[in-house]
Design an enzyme around this catalytic site. Structure first.
Site, PDB file in Angstrom:
ATOM      1  N   ARG A 215       0.878  -1.182   0.000  1.00  0.00           N
ATOM      2  CA  ARG A 215       0.000   0.000   0.000  1.00  0.00           C
ATOM      3  C   ARG A 215       0.907   1.221   0.000  1.00  0.00           C
ATOM      4  O   ARG A 215       1.512   1.548   1.015  1.00  0.00           O
ATOM      5  CB  ARG A 215      -0.873   0.028   1.268  1.00  0.00           C
ATOM      6  CG  ARG A 215      -1.644  -1.252   1.534  1.00  0.00           C
ATOM      7  CD  ARG A 215      -2.439  -1.134   2.838  1.00  0.00           C
ATOM      8  NE  ARG A 215      -1.623  -0.745   3.964  1.00  0.00           N
ATOM      9  CZ  ARG A 215      -0.989  -1.603   4.787  1.00  0.00           C
ATOM     10  NH1 ARG A 215      -1.107  -2.909   4.613  1.00  0.00           N
ATOM     11  NH2 ARG A 215      -0.261  -1.149   5.786  1.00  0.00           N
ATOM     12  N   TYR A 253       3.996  41.628  11.235  1.00  0.00           N
ATOM     13  CA  TYR A 253       3.605  41.554  12.651  1.00  0.00           C
ATOM     14  C   TYR A 253       4.773  41.147  13.545  1.00  0.00           C
ATOM     15  O   TYR A 253       5.607  40.316  13.154  1.00  0.00           O
ATOM     16  CB  TYR A 253       2.514  40.496  12.841  1.00  0.00           C
ATOM     17  CG  TYR A 253       1.166  40.887  12.294  1.00  0.00           C
ATOM     18  CD1 TYR A 253       0.502  42.019  12.757  1.00  0.00           C
ATOM     19  CD2 TYR A 253       0.547  40.102  11.323  1.00  0.00           C
ATOM     20  CE1 TYR A 253      -0.748  42.363  12.256  1.00  0.00           C
ATOM     21  CE2 TYR A 253      -0.696  40.437  10.823  1.00  0.00           C
ATOM     22  CZ  TYR A 253      -1.336  41.570  11.294  1.00  0.00           C
ATOM     23  OH  TYR A 253      -2.561  41.906  10.799  1.00  0.00           O
ATOM     24  N   CYS A 300       1.647  36.088   7.606  1.00  0.00           N
ATOM     25  CA  CYS A 300       0.357  36.539   8.141  1.00  0.00           C
ATOM     26  C   CYS A 300      -0.747  35.610   7.638  1.00  0.00           C
ATOM     27  O   CYS A 300      -0.479  34.630   6.954  1.00  0.00           O
ATOM     28  CB  CYS A 300       0.051  37.967   7.683  1.00  0.00           C
ATOM     29  SG  CYS A 300       1.394  39.117   7.969  1.00  0.00           S
ATOM     30  N   ASP A 302      -3.124  36.155   5.349  1.00  0.00           N
ATOM     31  CA  ASP A 302      -3.317  36.169   3.892  1.00  0.00           C
ATOM     32  C   ASP A 302      -2.151  36.774   3.129  1.00  0.00           C
ATOM     33  O   ASP A 302      -2.202  36.864   1.909  1.00  0.00           O
ATOM     34  CB  ASP A 302      -4.556  37.002   3.524  1.00  0.00           C
ATOM     35  CG  ASP A 302      -5.749  36.589   4.327  1.00  0.00           C
ATOM     36  OD1 ASP A 302      -6.153  35.428   4.200  1.00  0.00           O
ATOM     37  OD2 ASP A 302      -6.246  37.418   5.109  1.00  0.00           O
TER      38      ASP A 302
HETATM   39  C1  LIG Z   1      -2.986   1.684   6.655  1.00  0.00           C
HETATM   40  C2  LIG Z   1      -2.132   2.479   5.741  1.00  0.00           C
HETATM   41  N1  LIG Z   1      -1.462   1.864   4.773  1.00  0.00           N
HETATM   42  C3  LIG Z   1      -0.663   2.532   3.910  1.00  0.00           C
HETATM   43  C4  LIG Z   1      -0.515   3.898   4.001  1.00  0.00           C
HETATM   44  C5  LIG Z   1       0.415   4.605   3.044  1.00  0.00           C
HETATM   45  O1  LIG Z   1       1.539   5.039   3.743  1.00  0.00           O
HETATM   46  P1  LIG Z   1       2.707   5.859   3.003  1.00  0.00           P
HETATM   47  O2  LIG Z   1       2.091   7.132   2.560  1.00  0.00           O
HETATM   48  O3  LIG Z   1       3.713   6.054   4.078  1.00  0.00           O
HETATM   49  O4  LIG Z   1       3.159   5.025   1.883  1.00  0.00           O
HETATM   50  C6  LIG Z   1      -1.199   4.580   5.001  1.00  0.00           C
HETATM   51  C7  LIG Z   1      -1.016   6.016   5.102  1.00  0.00           C
HETATM   52  O5  LIG Z   1      -0.987   6.641   6.092  1.00  0.00           O
HETATM   53  C8  LIG Z   1      -2.025   3.858   5.893  1.00  0.00           C
HETATM   54  O6  LIG Z   1      -2.691   4.477   6.868  1.00  0.00           O
END
Ligand SMILES: Cc1ncc(COP(=O)(O)O)c(C=O)c1O
Length: 360
Positions: A215, A253, A300, A302
């Site tokens: 993932r 500021y 700031c 904006d």
């Molecule tokens: C459960 C899970 N898997 C995979 C990812 C992807 O992680 P990364 O962006 O570090 O590749 C995330 C992202 O936070 C996640 O929560």
């Protein structure tokens, strides 16, 4: 202001990461508006260039992808809130289930609607967030198998420190990989279609964290330091006004910056309301006409003041807060200057609905 997203960079990152992940099922993580880069356009680019499926956090994001005509599988990494279970089943999404109430709600919804739903068992091997504790896995598997509509297709876990280089973090990550491997074996889960643990850092730095799925989020956008990955996001605004102030004059500021000699300054219509952190005050640089110039004084709400000494820039000219032409501003610098991580910089600068996002 404009956010420009370099399509070429996304394509090249996707191809590189696809190659590194071998034959693992590749979930491209496009949650939180594609880490600020635009969820739907990023999703299309990743799917066209090697991703097998998409992953988002919650149901609304998955529905947005579906409504945009995206037909790939979509995994809900965080599951769903009570009451959203029918939307999950109707949407045909894959779901990471991480507690009994999710299993029961989803199981009943799939029976009511007479539609199956694919689930991934989420296990906590050290993330300390969502996921079943190891002692709960057997009973969770029993509950899943008690609902004929729930199809267990995957098992997953997540890393909290795979991107950290300390010895302790590396040892922790290695021990998580070992626990996950053992859990998968002991519970007879290795024959599931997708066994997945690696996020971006897992894929890039721990080859044995790659089981049969990955993932990947931040690496797709170039927000992790790895050879060959490219940053895709540029954020730019235009100079609102230019003036010269005398020596000893204070800027913005709090009067935290004072000129030593006459100084040509530019005022840009961009501040913390648009995600440019107040922590960039007196620290960050911007890129104007290909040159890096410092932010002067406090950012700031904006408006922000920049140094234009020696730059032939005028009202209307572009100023890059991230990226740029010539001397660029990198997301790694920005995150260092405001004491955060690249993820947050992308989300803050790329966030919000009223922004213009263009693929270039
Ligand atoms: C459960 C899970 N898997 C995979 C990812 C992807 O992680 P990364 O962006 O570090 O590749 C995330 C992202 O936070 C996640 O929560």
């Amino acid at each position: 202001m404009e956010i420009l997203v370099e399509k070429d960079a996304l394509v090249s990152n996707m191809k590189l990461l696809r190659a590194l992940s071998g034959g693992a099922r590749f979930y491209a993580v496009v949650k939180s508006d594609g880490y600020g880069h635009g969820m739907v356009s990023c999703a299309r680019i990743f799917l066209e260039n090697g991703a097998d499926a998409l992953a988002v956090s919650l149901v609304d994001e998955a529905l947005e992808l579906k409504n945009a005509g995206i037909e790939s599988d979509i995994l809900l990494l965080a599951g769903f809130l009570p009451g959203e279970e029918e939307a999950v089943v109707r949407g045909g999404f894959e779901v990471a289930v991480s507690d009994r109430s999710m299993i029961d709600a989803l199981g009943r919804a799939s029976e009511r609607l007479n539609r199956p739903v694919k689930v991934h068992l989420k296990v906590d091997t050290g993330m300390g967030r969502l996921g079943f504790m190891e002692s709960e896995i057997a009973s969770a598997l029993d509950s899943i198998s008690g609902y004929k509509g729930l199809k267990l297709v995957g098992v997953m876990s997540h890393f909290p420190v795979a991107d950290e280089k300390s010895r302790e973090s590396q040892d922790f990550t290695r021990s998580q990989i070992a626990s996950f491997r053992r859990i998968v074996r002991e519970h007879g889960l290795s024959s599931l279609s997708v066994v997945h643990l690696a996020n971006s850092a897992g894929l890039l730095f721990y080859p044995d964290a790659v089981f049969t799925g990955v993932r990947v989020g931040i690496a797709l956008y170039g927000g992790i330091d790895y050879p060959g990955l490219r940053e895709a996001m540029h954020v730019r605004t235009r100079i609102l006004s230019v003036k010269t102030v005398p020596p000893g004059w204070s800027v913005s500021y709090g009067r935290t910056y004072r000129t030593e000699k006459p100084k040509r300054i530019g005022i840009i219509p961009f501040g913390y309301a648009l995600g440019y952190s107040r922590s960039f005050s007196n620290k960050a640089y911007v890129s104007v006409k290909g040159r890096r110039k410092p932010v002067l004084g406090r950012v700031c709400m904006d408006l922000t003041v920049i140094d234009l000494d020696g730059v032939d820039a005028h009202a209307g000219d572009y100023v890059y807060l991230l990226g740029g032409e010539g001397e660029r501003i990198s997301v790694f610098e920005l995150s260092r200057w405001c004491g955060t991580i690249t993820y947050e910089v992308f989300c803050q600068l790329g966030g919000g609905n009223s922004r213009i996002k263009r693929l270039v």
